[in-house]
Write a protein that holds these residues in place. Structure first.
Motif, PDB file in Angstrom:
ATOM      1  N   PHE A 397       0.852  -1.179   0.000  1.00 55.80           N
ATOM      2  CA  PHE A 397       0.000   0.000   0.000  1.00 55.80           C
ATOM      3  C   PHE A 397       0.897   1.241   0.000  1.00 55.80           C
ATOM      4  N   PHE A 398       0.832   1.988  -1.101  1.00 57.04           N
ATOM      5  CA  PHE A 398       1.784   3.062  -1.349  1.00 57.04           C
ATOM      6  C   PHE A 398       1.165   4.423  -1.049  1.00 57.04           C
ATOM      7  N   ASN A 399       2.053   5.421  -0.926  1.00 58.19           N
ATOM      8  CA  ASN A 399       1.645   6.819  -0.839  1.00 58.19           C
ATOM      9  C   ASN A 399       1.976   7.500  -2.164  1.00 58.19           C
ATOM     10  N   ILE A 400       1.076   8.337  -2.649  1.00 58.63           N
ATOM     11  CA  ILE A 400       1.287   9.064  -3.898  1.00 58.63           C
ATOM     12  C   ILE A 400       1.239  10.554  -3.599  1.00 58.63           C
ATOM     13  N   GLN A 401       2.328  11.250  -3.911  1.00 60.58           N
ATOM     14  CA  GLN A 401       2.391  12.690  -3.702  1.00 60.58           C
ATOM     15  C   GLN A 401       2.040  13.398  -4.997  1.00 60.58           C
ATOM     16  N   SER A 402       0.951  14.139  -4.987  1.00 60.11           N
ATOM     17  CA  SER A 402       0.490  14.891  -6.147  1.00 60.11           C
ATOM     18  C   SER A 402       0.431  16.361  -5.771  1.00 60.11           C
ATOM     19  N   GLY A 403       1.403  17.135  -6.236  1.00 57.68           N
ATOM     20  CA  GLY A 403       1.479  18.533  -5.840  1.00 57.68           C
ATOM     21  C   GLY A 403       1.842  18.653  -4.375  1.00 57.68           C
ATOM     22  N   SER A 404       1.016  19.375  -3.623  1.00 57.00           N
ATOM     23  CA  SER A 404       1.271  19.561  -2.196  1.00 57.00           C
ATOM     24  C   SER A 404       0.511  18.573  -1.326  1.00 57.00           C
ATOM     25  N   SER A 405      -0.318  17.714  -1.923  1.00 58.83           N
ATOM     26  CA  SER A 405      -1.112  16.751  -1.157  1.00 58.83           C
ATOM     27  C   SER A 405      -0.537  15.349  -1.311  1.00 58.83           C
ATOM     28  N   VAL A 406      -0.764  14.510  -0.288  1.00 57.58           N
ATOM     29  CA  VAL A 406      -0.296  13.131  -0.278  1.00 57.58           C
ATOM     30  C   VAL A 406      -1.498  12.223  -0.071  1.00 57.58           C
ATOM     31  N   ILE A 407      -1.687  11.273  -0.972  1.00 59.50           N
ATOM     32  CA  ILE A 407      -2.758  10.291  -0.851  1.00 59.50           C
ATOM     33  C   ILE A 407      -2.146   9.001  -0.334  1.00 59.50           C
ATOM     34  N   GLN A 408      -2.593   8.534   0.798  1.00 58.34           N
ATOM     35  CA  GLN A 408      -1.989   7.383   1.462  1.00 58.34           C
ATOM     36  C   GLN A 408      -2.825   6.125   1.260  1.00 58.34           C
ATOM     37  N   GLY A 409      -2.112   4.999   1.303  1.00 52.94           N
ATOM     38  CA  GLY A 409      -2.791   3.713   1.307  1.00 52.94           C
ATOM     39  C   GLY A 409      -3.384   3.292  -0.020  1.00 52.94           C
ATOM     40  N   ILE A 410      -2.679   3.570  -1.137  1.00 52.44           N
ATOM     41  CA  ILE A 410      -3.137   3.141  -2.461  1.00 52.44           C
ATOM     42  C   ILE A 410      -2.494   1.798  -2.786  1.00 52.44           C
ATOM     43  N   SER A 411      -3.298   0.806  -3.077  1.00 53.38           N
ATOM     44  CA  SER A 411      -2.774  -0.528  -3.375  1.00 53.38           C
ATOM     45  C   SER A 411      -1.956  -0.524  -4.654  1.00 53.38           C
ATOM     46  N   HIS A 412      -0.908  -1.330  -4.668  1.00 49.82           N
ATOM     47  CA  HIS A 412      -0.053  -1.423  -5.857  1.00 49.82           C
ATOM     48  C   HIS A 412      -0.802  -1.988  -7.053  1.00 49.82           C
ATOM     49  N   LYS A 413      -1.914  -2.676  -6.822  1.00 51.56           N
ATOM     50  CA  LYS A 413      -2.686  -3.271  -7.917  1.00 51.56           C
ATOM     51  C   LYS A 413      -3.323  -2.211  -8.802  1.00 51.56           C
ATOM     52  N   PHE A 414      -3.528  -1.016  -8.271  1.00 48.01           N
ATOM     53  CA  PHE A 414      -4.151   0.057  -9.050  1.00 48.01           C
ATOM     54  C   PHE A 414      -3.118   0.966  -9.722  1.00 48.01           C
ATOM     55  N   CYS A 415      -1.821   0.727  -9.495  1.00 50.97           N
ATOM     56  CA  CYS A 415      -0.774   1.644  -9.953  1.00 50.97           C
ATOM     57  C   CYS A 415      -0.133   1.154 -11.247  1.00 50.97           C
TER      58      CYS A 415
END
Length: 446
Positions: A397-415
């Protein structure tokens, strides 16, 4: 922002507009070669069939930021193609080296096997720079070489600025260099603008004309040393007049404390620029391209003469001899040096004790921290589309930094990987005109 174009064998062609790049991709005449910065590769053209124009890389080196501008020029008329702002990480490198030195010092002082100090067994070559300063030169040259691979660069220009620290501290001892000609006072004033963040030091107002302010008024015995100079707006300057700053700010003790502390700020940034200027210039000469060197006062004079706002990238566009500047109102690509990871296996607390262990491997489920990914989440609490720089976890479960916000807990299956990590983070900054308009709107609301 212009799009970089390569021919079918990977040789650089003239950059094109975003609209033309979209048409070439839609018609199948080009493929996406790289996302950030955006580079396309033609499938039906070679460099010999194309007409190339003179293209320059202009550089405004600094201690924390370096401005890069790719321009097309003809008879001193500059057309801006791409603007970039490179953010260095020299402070983090210095901090890591100090921490490592502390670990080694503890091991030598503990009751352990004696180990000879390493620095006694090494010699430094001529022109050696500390790693935190060498990083500035290496990172800048790395991007010069990248731009040369993506555009037909014919020459280079660099602001070979030199801060005379003695003259900055006491301008009265200088000769005619700071006191005659059109560039009078530009170098000292530019230093003060950088030191005080281009704000009034009393009311923190921005985007207004600022005057050089003596913290201790000259009528009270104050000198022209840089440590006694600040910046103030007209109303604050008149209101303070010859009052002692302790009296003027007696109702604002915290602000008084900040100003007095900042007035004695060491000139480490100016010293860093002085230390790296010759090394960077020598590295640019080693490319074999013609190199034009300009001064900081000349750059500022060009920028003010043509009515261009102050940014690091736009300063780079104004380096050297410039008659006109066109196309400067374009967005700037912010490039932040992030590094490529560390060998450290543990995190430590403020006292130096381990507080967690890191995994041995860098790659998890085919992803590595720093990769640019796009994620299309179709179920769960975070349904949506995301794109940015990923921080991987062994859990998947990864974190994705987009601009100044961070989205946490995104599964690698969706990436899905868009671009592999290259040691840098990227962000698109608004144009200088947009920032200026926003500041004016905020000031009207206030």
């Amino acid at each position: 922002m212009a799009v970089f174009v390569l021919d079918k064998s990977g040789k650089p062609l003239m950059p094109c507009s975003e609209k033309r790049a979209r048409l070439l991709l839609a018609r199948g005449r080009a493929r996406v070669h790289r996302q950030m910065p955006f580079v396309i590769r033609l499938v039906d053209r070679v460099q010999a069939e194309s007409e190339l124009q003179p293209v320059s890389i202009k550089i405004d080196p600094g201690s924390q930021f370096t401005g890069l501008a790719l321009v097309r020029h003809r008879q001193q008329v500059v057309h801006v193609l791409s603007l970039m702002e490179l953010v260095h990480r020299g402070f983090l490198i210095k901090k890591a080296l100090l921490q490592r030195a502390g670990y080694r010092r503890r091991r030598r002082s503990a009751n352990l096997r004696y180990r000879e100090p390493r620095f006694n067994n090494r010699t430094r070559k001529a022109g050696w720079l500390p790693p935190s300063l060498q990083h500035r030169v290496d990172t800048t040259m790395s991007w010069v070489q990248r731009l040369r691979r993506w555009a037909p660069v014919s020459d280079l220009a660099v602001e070979r600025v030199k801060f005379d620290l003695q003259k900055l501290q006491n301008p009265e001892i200088s000769g005619i260099e700071y006191q005659q000609g059109e560039l009078q006072g530009y170098e000292v004033r530019e230093y003060l603008l950088e030191k005080w963040g281009r704000k009034c030091m009393y009311c923190q107002v921005e985007n207004k004309p600022l005057q050089v302010e003596h913290i201790v008024a000259r009528i009270n015995g104050g000198s022209d040393r840089a440590s006694n100079l600040g910046l103030a707006c007209g109303p604050c300057n008149q209101k303070k007049d010859k009052l002692a700053i302790e009296v003027f700010l007696k109702k604002k003790p915290e602000l008084l404390k900040q100003i007095l502390a900042k007035a004695k700020t060491p000139l480490r940034d100016a010293a860093a620029v002085n230390a790296t200027r010759n090394a960077l210039f020598s590295a640019l000469l080693a490319t074999g391209l013609p190199v034009e060197a300009g001064t900081g006062g000349q750059t500022k004079f060009n920028r003010i003469t043509h009515g261009i706002p102050k940014t690091h990238a736009l300063d780079a566009a104004c380096v050297g001899t410039v008659a006109e500047v066109h196309g400067w109102a374009s967005p700037t690509l912010a490039i932040k040096a992030m590094g490529r990871g560390a060998y450290q296996r543990t995190r430590v607390c403020a006292s130096g004790f381990p507080r967690g262990r890191l995994t041995r491997q860098k790659v998890h489920f085919g992803f590595q921290t720093g990769d640019m990914v796009k994620a299309l989440v179709t179920k769960g609490k975070k349904v949506g589309a995301y794109k940015g720089r990923v921080a991987v976890r062994a859990t998947g479960f990864f974190n994705i930094q987009s601009g100044s916000s961070v989205i946490q807990g995104i599964s690698h299956k969706f990436c899905a990987v868009v671009q592999r990590a290259d040691g840098y983070g990227y962000a698109q900054n608004p144009t200088a005109e947009q920032e200026h308009g926003k500041a004016k709107a905020l000031s009207r609301c206030a």
